[in-house]
Design a protein around this motif. Sequence first.
Motif, short mmCIF file in Angstrom:
data_model
loop_
_atom_site.label_atom_id
_atom_site.label_comp_id
_atom_site.label_asym_id
_atom_site.label_seq_id
_atom_site.Cartn_x
_atom_site.Cartn_y
_atom_site.Cartn_z
N ASP A 41 0.81 -1.22 0.00
CA ASP A 41 0.00 0.00 0.00
C ASP A 41 0.85 1.27 0.00
OD1 ASP A 41 -0.98 0.23 3.51
OD2 ASP A 41 0.92 -0.23 2.55
N ILE A 42 1.97 1.22 -0.69
CA ILE A 42 2.79 2.44 -0.79
C ILE A 42 2.06 3.44 -1.68
CG2 ILE A 42 4.91 3.38 -1.79
CD1 ILE A 42 6.33 0.87 -0.82
N ASP A 43 1.98 4.63 -1.19
CA ASP A 43 1.37 5.71 -1.96
C ASP A 43 2.14 5.84 -3.28
OD1 ASP A 43 0.18 8.95 -1.01
OD2 ASP A 43 0.78 8.29 -2.99
N PRO A 44 1.42 5.82 -4.44
CA PRO A 44 2.13 5.92 -5.72
C PRO A 44 3.02 7.16 -5.81
CG PRO A 44 -0.27 6.06 -6.01
CD PRO A 44 -0.02 5.68 -4.59
N ARG A 45 2.62 8.26 -5.12
CA ARG A 45 3.44 9.48 -5.16
C ARG A 45 4.79 9.26 -4.49
NH1 ARG A 45 -0.97 13.11 -2.44
NH2 ARG A 45 -1.19 11.09 -1.43
N LEU A 46 4.84 8.23 -3.60
CA LEU A 46 6.08 7.97 -2.88
C LEU A 46 6.98 7.00 -3.63
CD1 LEU A 46 4.91 7.62 0.83
CD2 LEU A 46 6.22 9.49 -0.18
N SER A 47 6.44 6.26 -4.59
CA SER A 47 7.22 5.18 -5.18
C SER A 47 8.45 5.73 -5.93
CB SER A 47 6.35 4.31 -6.10
OG SER A 47 5.82 5.11 -7.13
N SER A 48 8.32 6.91 -6.57
CA SER A 48 9.49 7.44 -7.27
C SER A 48 10.56 7.86 -6.26
CB SER A 48 9.10 8.61 -8.17
OG SER A 48 8.47 9.61 -7.41
N LEU A 49 10.12 8.34 -5.10
CA LEU A 49 11.07 8.69 -4.05
C LEU A 49 11.80 7.44 -3.55
CD1 LEU A 49 9.21 11.28 -1.80
CD2 LEU A 49 11.34 11.63 -3.05
N ARG A 50 11.03 6.38 -3.42
CA ARG A 50 11.64 5.11 -2.97
C ARG A 50 12.72 4.65 -3.96
NH1 ARG A 50 8.99 1.97 1.48
NH2 ARG A 50 8.03 3.73 2.50
N GLU A 51 12.39 4.79 -5.27
CA GLU A 51 13.36 4.36 -6.29
C GLU A 51 14.64 5.19 -6.20
OE1 GLU A 51 11.42 4.48 -10.13
OE2 GLU A 51 9.87 3.11 -9.35
N LEU A 52 14.43 6.51 -6.01
CA LEU A 52 15.58 7.40 -5.89
C LEU A 52 16.42 7.02 -4.68
CD1 LEU A 52 16.98 9.99 -6.94
CD2 LEU A 52 15.50 11.29 -5.41
N GLN A 53 15.72 6.75 -3.57
CA GLN A 53 16.41 6.38 -2.33
C GLN A 53 17.22 5.10 -2.55
OE1 GLN A 53 13.84 5.31 0.93
NE2 GLN A 53 15.12 6.40 2.39
N ALA A 54 16.61 4.13 -3.25
CA ALA A 54 17.28 2.86 -3.50
C ALA A 54 18.54 3.08 -4.35
CB ALA A 54 16.32 1.90 -4.20
#
Length: 182
Positions: A156-169
């Motif tokens: 249930d990750i907010d889609p708006r956060l997924s690009s941030l997660r990718e960047l963080q990774a």
Amino acid sequence: MRIFIDEVRSGPGARMQVSCNEAVQFDDLTLVGEVRVTGTLSNAASRLLLRAQMHARALLTCSRCADEFEADLEADLEEEFLPEESAEAQEGKDFPWSDVTTYAPEDRWIDLTEIIRQNALASVPIQVLCKPACKGLCSQCGVNLNATSCSCETHDIDPRLSSLRELQAKLQASAAKPDPKN
Ligand SMILES: [Zn+2]
Ligand SMILES: [Zn+2]
């Protein structure tokens, strides 16, 4: 819980130590063990004044994980008791919101039960948490996240956060790479 007042009614200035330990039960609050009230009761001519510390232990329900837990409740009691026949007590009777506590000439004790109830309720935190970092229940599978973990979180990750997660990774991956200069 009662305090015997014979001693302090002997005259203005009379003063007595109050030290009570007693189990008290209420419909709207579960207390564990005994309530302790320690302080002084003094005769201020027109009224009796109670200054005391109250300690109780309550059984509360965590608002996040619904677990029951015990918590200490502390309160400073500052109460006054008016003789029933006094003008002030008579006036208080006309106002339903007045919280004047009275005693009759023949009363040998005053009852603290309602005072304890009100002070105990008032000292329960607005947000009842078993611990400040309580993780609560998983909104999807309902497990208590303090006791166990589940695999729901990633769904249930907010889609708006997924690009941030990718960047963080990516940043973490590049930070982990050995420095080419070494
Ligand atoms: Zn909790
Ligand atoms: Zn879950």
